[in-house]
Design an enzyme around this catalytic site. Structure first.
Site, PDB file in Angstrom:
ATOM      1  N   CYS A   1      10.320  18.854  67.925  1.00  0.00           N
ATOM      2  CA  CYS A   1      10.810  17.576  67.327  1.00  0.00           C
ATOM      3  C   CYS A   1      11.542  18.534  66.258  1.00  0.00           C
ATOM      4  CB  CYS A   1      10.397  16.783  67.313  1.00  0.00           C
ATOM      5  SG  CYS A   1       9.878  16.057  67.924  1.00  0.00           S
TER       6      CYS A   1
ATOM      7  N   ARG B   1      14.950  22.542  68.494  1.00  0.00           N
ATOM      8  CA  ARG B   1      13.355  22.202  68.311  1.00  0.00           C
ATOM      9  C   ARG B   1      12.998  21.263  69.729  1.00  0.00           C
ATOM     10  NH1 ARG B   1      10.743  24.031  64.414  1.00  0.00           N
ATOM     11  NH2 ARG B   1       9.119  22.198  64.458  1.00  0.00           N
TER      12      ARG B   1
ATOM     13  N   TRP C   1      11.345  15.962  71.156  1.00  0.00           N
ATOM     14  CA  TRP C   1      10.805  16.557  72.490  1.00  0.00           C
ATOM     15  C   TRP C   1      10.104  15.584  72.719  1.00  0.00           C
ATOM     16  CZ3 TRP C   1       6.615  18.018  74.193  1.00  0.00           C
ATOM     17  CH2 TRP C   1       6.255  19.784  75.077  1.00  0.00           C
TER      18      TRP C   1
ATOM     19  N   ASN D   1       7.271  14.721  63.582  1.00  0.00           N
ATOM     20  CA  ASN D   1       7.211  15.520  64.274  1.00  0.00           C
ATOM     21  C   ASN D   1       5.629  15.923  64.640  1.00  0.00           C
ATOM     22  OD1 ASN D   1       7.375  18.259  65.795  1.00  0.00           O
ATOM     23  ND2 ASN D   1       7.334  19.484  63.659  1.00  0.00           N
ATOM     24  N   GLY D   2       5.158  15.601  66.091  1.00  0.00           N
ATOM     25  CA  GLY D   2       3.624  15.808  66.038  1.00  0.00           C
ATOM     26  C   GLY D   2       2.864  15.065  67.028  1.00  0.00           C
TER      27      GLY D   2
ATOM     28  N   GLU E   1       7.560  39.056  81.597  1.00  0.00           N
ATOM     29  CA  GLU E   1       9.029  38.450  80.506  1.00  0.00           C
ATOM     30  C   GLU E   1      10.249  38.313  81.105  1.00  0.00           C
ATOM     31  OE1 GLU E   1       8.878  36.733  77.808  1.00  0.00           O
ATOM     32  OE2 GLU E   1      10.709  37.527  77.180  1.00  0.00           O
TER      33      GLU E   1
ATOM     34  N   LYS F   1      11.740  35.007  81.589  1.00  0.00           N
ATOM     35  CA  LYS F   1      13.464  34.215  80.761  1.00  0.00           C
ATOM     36  C   LYS F   1      13.741  33.809  81.991  1.00  0.00           C
ATOM     37  CE  LYS F   1      12.658  34.912  77.600  1.00  0.00           C
ATOM     38  NZ  LYS F   1      12.756  35.522  76.808  1.00  0.00           N
TER      39      LYS F   1
ATOM     40  N   GLU G   1      12.636  30.767  82.874  1.00  0.00           N
ATOM     41  CA  GLU G   1      13.033  28.910  82.080  1.00  0.00           C
ATOM     42  C   GLU G   1      14.628  28.764  81.797  1.00  0.00           C
ATOM     43  OE1 GLU G   1      11.560  30.336  77.892  1.00  0.00           O
ATOM     44  OE2 GLU G   1      12.326  32.227  77.995  1.00  0.00           O
TER      45      GLU G   1
ATOM     46  N   HIS H   1      -0.791  43.640  98.346  1.00  0.00           N
ATOM     47  CA  HIS H   1      -2.124  42.482  98.721  1.00  0.00           C
ATOM     48  C   HIS H   1      -2.314  41.582  98.823  1.00  0.00           C
ATOM     49  CE1 HIS H   1      -5.049  46.070  97.589  1.00  0.00           C
ATOM     50  NE2 HIS H   1      -3.941  46.309  96.222  1.00  0.00           N
TER      51      HIS H   1
ATOM     52  N   LYS I   1      11.694  25.031  71.024  1.00  0.00           N
ATOM     53  CA  LYS I   1      11.378  26.395  70.285  1.00  0.00           C
ATOM     54  C   LYS I   1      10.220  25.921  69.783  1.00  0.00           C
ATOM     55  CE  LYS I   1      13.138  29.872  69.439  1.00  0.00           C
ATOM     56  NZ  LYS I   1      12.974  31.416  70.657  1.00  0.00           N
TER      57      LYS I   1
HETATM   58  C1  F6R Z   1      10.004  32.495  75.515  1.00  0.00           C
HETATM   59  C2  F6R Z   1       9.403  31.000  75.015  1.00  0.00           C
HETATM   60  C3  F6R Z   1       8.354  30.868  75.052  1.00  0.00           C
HETATM   61  C4  F6R Z   1       7.276  31.135  72.842  1.00  0.00           C
HETATM   62  C5  F6R Z   1       5.876  30.854  72.936  1.00  0.00           C
HETATM   63  C6  F6R Z   1       5.526  31.278  71.407  1.00  0.00           C
HETATM   64  O1  F6R Z   1      11.343  32.507  76.190  1.00  0.00           O
HETATM   65  O2  F6R Z   1      10.630  31.587  73.972  1.00  0.00           O
HETATM   66  O3  F6R Z   1       7.803  31.321  75.746  1.00  0.00           O
HETATM   67  O4  F6R Z   1       8.089  33.093  73.044  1.00  0.00           O
HETATM   68  O5  F6R Z   1       6.571  28.923  72.955  1.00  0.00           O
HETATM   69  O6  F6R Z   1       6.321  31.245  70.641  1.00  0.00           O
HETATM   70  P1  F6R Z   1       6.199  31.525  69.201  1.00  0.00           P
HETATM   71  O7  F6R Z   1       6.929  32.992  69.091  1.00  0.00           O
HETATM   72  O8  F6R Z   1       7.135  30.926  68.062  1.00  0.00           O
HETATM   73  O9  F6R Z   1       4.697  31.644  68.917  1.00  0.00           O
END
Ligand code: F6R
Length: 616
Positions: free
Chosen positions: A2, A27, A74, A100-101, A489, A493, A496, A512, A611
C-alpha cells in the site's frame, strides 16, 4: 505494501497525487483512489485496478484543489473493488482517510460503532478507523486552538491495535492534513510553500529532497508553509530533517522497458556503491564503521544469526555460509517469520543481522525486535535510509544501492551478498584468514564490476534461451554450497515474475526424490562452476540427461568439458568462491526477466505481489 501520498500547497493537487501514486504503485496495485478538497467540499474518486485506470476515471477536474490524500492498495481486508479502495470516509462524509497497515482490533471496534448507529459500506479495517476518528471529532467540543482534528486522530489511535501509516483530512479544516504512523512507513516531505506525506521518500524526489522520516507513534500536521510533529505517547517533538542523497532520475525508468531490467543493468555500480570506502588495502581487510562495535567486540562474536525474508534471506544464507567457511564464525540464516516464534538457546555473544532492502518488512522487523528484547545485539543490512530496521537496530551497514522499484529484488541481492563478503573479510582477518587470502578477496571485489558487464553483454543469448524454455510448466534450479541459495533465488525470480513453477534444490538432493519430476518437458538449470565440486555437478547433469531432462548450465568461462553435457550454456567469469554467487545470479535474473517478457507478464508488477511487505 500500500502506498500513500498526500499534498497541501499552492499547486493543483490531482496531477501531483496521480504522479506520486504512479511512483508508489510497486507497493500495491489492486485499486487506488484520491480525495481532494475543493471549495464545495470533499471529492472522492476511487477505482479497482491500476493507477492508469484511476487517472482515466479522475479525468479533467471541474474545480481546482490544492490539498488531497491518495492511496494505492494491496488488499488485506476485503477484495480489490471500487468500494474497498481508499480513501474511506467517516459517518459525516466530511472526513477522509487513507491507511497502510492492519487494524487488528477492527472487528470489536466495528461492532461497537455499529451499535452506536454507524453504517459501513466496505469490508475494510480502514473504514472503521475513519469512523472512529470521525466519532472522536464529533464528540469533541469545537476548540479555539485549532486542535480538534489532530486531537480526534490522537484519541482514535489510542483505541486501535495494529499497524498504520495514515493521512487524514476534514472539510472543516481546509489546508490541513494529519499524518501518523506505527509500523508502516511515512515520510514528511518539505517543499517551498508545500508539504507532502508519502510512504516512500523516492516518490517525493521530483518535488523535494528535504524529508523527515516519521517514527512510530509520531503524529504530524502539515499545512502549505509549515509542519509540526509530535508523539502520540508524550506529545513531545523530536525530529530530524534529512537531505535525500540520490538524484531524481534514480527513481525513473529511463530508456529501459522495465525497472527490473534497469536495476539488473545497474549492478556493476551496485557493487561499487556497496564496497566504496570499505576495503582496507593496507590491512587486507574491510572496515564497516556503522556496526558500532570495537575490534574487541567483533573478535568476541561467537555466532551470527542472519534473519530475512525471500531474496534477503537467500543473500543471508550465502552470508552465513561465507562467515563459517572463510571467517570461522559459527553462522546460520533463518526465515525471520519462523525465528521470531522459536525459543532457541543461543550463546550470549551471538550477534543478529536483519537483512532487508526496504528496512520495513514486518516479519524481519518483528524478529529483530524479538532478538533485541532478549538482550542480543541486532544489526541491520538495509538499503532504505531512515527505515524502521535501520533506525531500531544497534548499528549496521547501508547498501547504498539506490531505489529498487521493480517488485522482484535484483540489485539488492548482489549488494547484500557483497556486504556479507565485506563482513566475512573483516571478521576473518581478525581470526584465521591470512593477509594473502584477504588481498585475493579485495582483488576479486575490484574486478567484479567489469565481470558483471561481461555477463550483461550476453543478454541477447540469454533472452533466446529464455524464449526457448518459456513454455515450460515447471523448472528446477540446482546448485551446491554457495550456489544452493543462488538456485533458490533464481527459482524465486522465475516463479514470481513469469509464473512458471520453479523450485531450487541442493544439487545432490536430486536423487533423493526430486528426480521423479524430471522429464523431457521439465528443464533443469544447473549452476556448475569450475570449482572443487565440478565433477559432482557434472554427475548431476548426467542424471538429468539420462532421464531426457533438458539442461541449461551456468558454467565458468573457459570450461571446455561442460559443452559435452548441457543443452544450453551460459558462461560467467571466475571469481573467488565466496563471491561467485554475485556473478552466477546475474544470468538467472536475466533468464527470469526474459521468460516473463516472452510470456507477456507485467514484470514490474507481478500478480498478487507488492514490494515492502509490512503485514505479518
Ligand atoms: C523477491 C522479493 C521478496 C523480498 C522480501 C524481503 O524478489 O522481492 O522476496 O526480498 O519480501 O523484502 P525486504 O528485503 O525489503 O525485507
Amino acid at each position: 505494501m500500500c502506498g500513500i501520498i498526500a499534498y497541501v500547497g499552492r499547486r493543483e493537487v490531482r496531477p501531483i497525487l496521480l504522479d506520486g501514486l504512479g511512483r508508489l504503485e510497486y507497493r500495491g496495485y489492486d485499486s487506488a483512489g484520491i480525495a481532494v478538497l475543493t471549495d464545495s467540499g470533499l471529492e472522492v474518486q476511487k477505482k479497482a485496478g491500476r493507477i492508469a485506470d484511476l487517472s482515466r476515471h479522475v479525468g479533467k477536474p471541474k474545480k481546482p484543489s490544492h490539498q488531497g490524500i491518495s492511496h494505492t492498495r494491496w488488499a488485506t481486508h476485503g477484495e480489490p473493488s471500487d468500494v474497498n479502495a481508499h480513501p474511506h470516509l467517516d459517518r459525516s462524509g466530511k472526513l477522509a482517510l487513507v491507511h497502510n497497515g492492519v487494524i487488528e482490533n477492527y472487528q470489536p471496534l466495528k461492532r461497537a460503532l455499529t451499535e452506536q448507529g454507524h453504517t459501513f459500506h466496505s469490508a475494510t479495517d480502514t473504514e472503521v478507523l475513519a469512523h472512529l476518528i470521525g466519532k472522536h471529532y464529533a464528540e469533541a467540543p469545537a476548540s479555539s486552538n485549532g486542535r480538534r482534528l489532530i486531537d480526534a486522530v490522537r484519541s482514535a489511535l489510542h483505541d486501535v491495535k495494529g499497524t498504520y501509516g495514515i493521512a487524514v483530512m476534514h472539510e472543516d479544516y481546509p489546508g490541513v492534513i494529519i499524518g501518523a504512523r506505527r509500523g508502516s512507513p511515512l515520510v514528511l516531505g518539505i517543499g517551498e510553500g508545500e508539504m507532502f506525506l508519502s510512504s516512500d521518500a523516492t516518490a517525493l524526489l521530483p518535488y523535494t529532497q528535504k524529508v523527515v522520516y516519521l517514527k512510530d507513534f509520531d503524529v504530524a500536521e502539515i499545512k502549505a508553509g509549515q509542519f509540526a510533529v509530535e508523539t502520540l505517547t508524550s506529545g513531545d517533538t523530536d525530529y530530524e530533517i534529512k537531505e535525500l542523497d540520490f538524484a531524481p532520475e534514480a527513481a525513473e525508468r529511463g530508456d529501459y522497458e522495465h525497472f527490473m531490467l534497469k536495476e539488473i543493468h545497474e549492478q556493476p555500480h551496485t557493487i561499487e556503491n556497496a564496497v566504496r570506502g570499505r576495503l582496507n588495502q593496507e590491512e587486507a581487510s574491510a572496515q564497516l564503521g556503522g556496526l558500532n562495535m570495537t575490534p574487541a567486540q567483533l573478535r568476541d562474536i561467537e555466532r551470527v544469526v542472519v534473519l530475512g525474508c525471500g531474496t534477503a534471506l537467500h543473500a543471508g544464507m550465502i552470508g552465513a555460509h561465507m562467515l563459517e567457511n572463510e571467517a570461522c564464525v559459527a553462522a546460520e540464516a533463518d526465515f525471520a517469520s519462523e525465528f521470531r516464534f522459536k525459543n532457541r538457546p543461543l550463546q550470549r555473544n551471538t550477534v543478529f543481522f536483519a537483512v532487508s532492502q526496504s528496512g520495513e518488512t514486518a516479519d524481519t522487523l518483528g524478529a529483530m525486535r524479538e532478538a533485541r528484547r532478549k538482550g542480543f545485539r541486532a544489526l541491520g543490512i538495509c538499503n532504505n535510509v531512515g527505515s524502521t530496521i535501520a533506525r531500531e537496530s544497534d548499528g549496521g551497514v547501508y547498501m547504498h544501492a539506490g531505489p529498487e522499484i521493480g517488485v522482484a529484488a535484483t540489485k539488492s541481492f548482489v549488494s547484500q551478498v557483497a556486504i556479507f563478503g565485506l563482513l566475512t573479510l573483516c571478521l576473518g582477518r581478525m581470526r584465521y584468514m591470512s593477509a594473502s587470502t584477504g588481498r585475493e578477496i579485495i582483488q576479486a571485489y575490484e574486478k567484479l564490476p567489469n565481470q558483471i558487464n561481461r555477463i550483461l553483454e550476453q543478454e541477447a543469448a540469454i533472452a533466446a534461451i529464455a524464449q526457448k524454455y518459456s513454455s515450460a510448466k515447471s523448472m528446477l534450479f540446482l546448485g551446491r554450497q554457495y550456489n544452493y541459495p543462488v538456485a533458490l533465488e533464481a527459482a524465486l525470480k522465475m516463479k514470481e515474475i513469469s509464473y512458471i513453477h520453479a523450485a531450487g534444490f541442493p544439487a545432490a538432493e536430486l536423487k533423493h526424490g526430486v528426480i521423479a519430476l524430471i522429464d523431457s518437458q521439465t528443464p533443469s538449470v544447473c549452476i556448475c562452476p569450475e570449482d572443487s565440486l565440478h565433477e559432482k555437478n557434472i554427475s548431476t547433469i548426467q542424471e538429468v540427461k539420462a532421464r531426457k531432462g533438458p539442461v541449461i548450465a551456468v558454467a565458468t568461462e573457459g570450461d571446455t568439458e561442460i559443452k559435452h553435457h548441457a543443452d544450453d550454456l551460459i558462461f560467467v567469469p571466475r571469481t573467488v568462491e565466496m563471491l561467485q554467487p554475485i556473478l552466477n545470479i546475474l544470468p538467472l535474473q536475466l533468464l527470469a526477466y526474459h521468460a516473463a517478457v516472452a510470456l507477456g507478464r507485467d514484470v514490474d508488477k507481478p500478480r498478487n505481489l507488492a514490494k515492502s511487505v509490512t503485514v505479518e
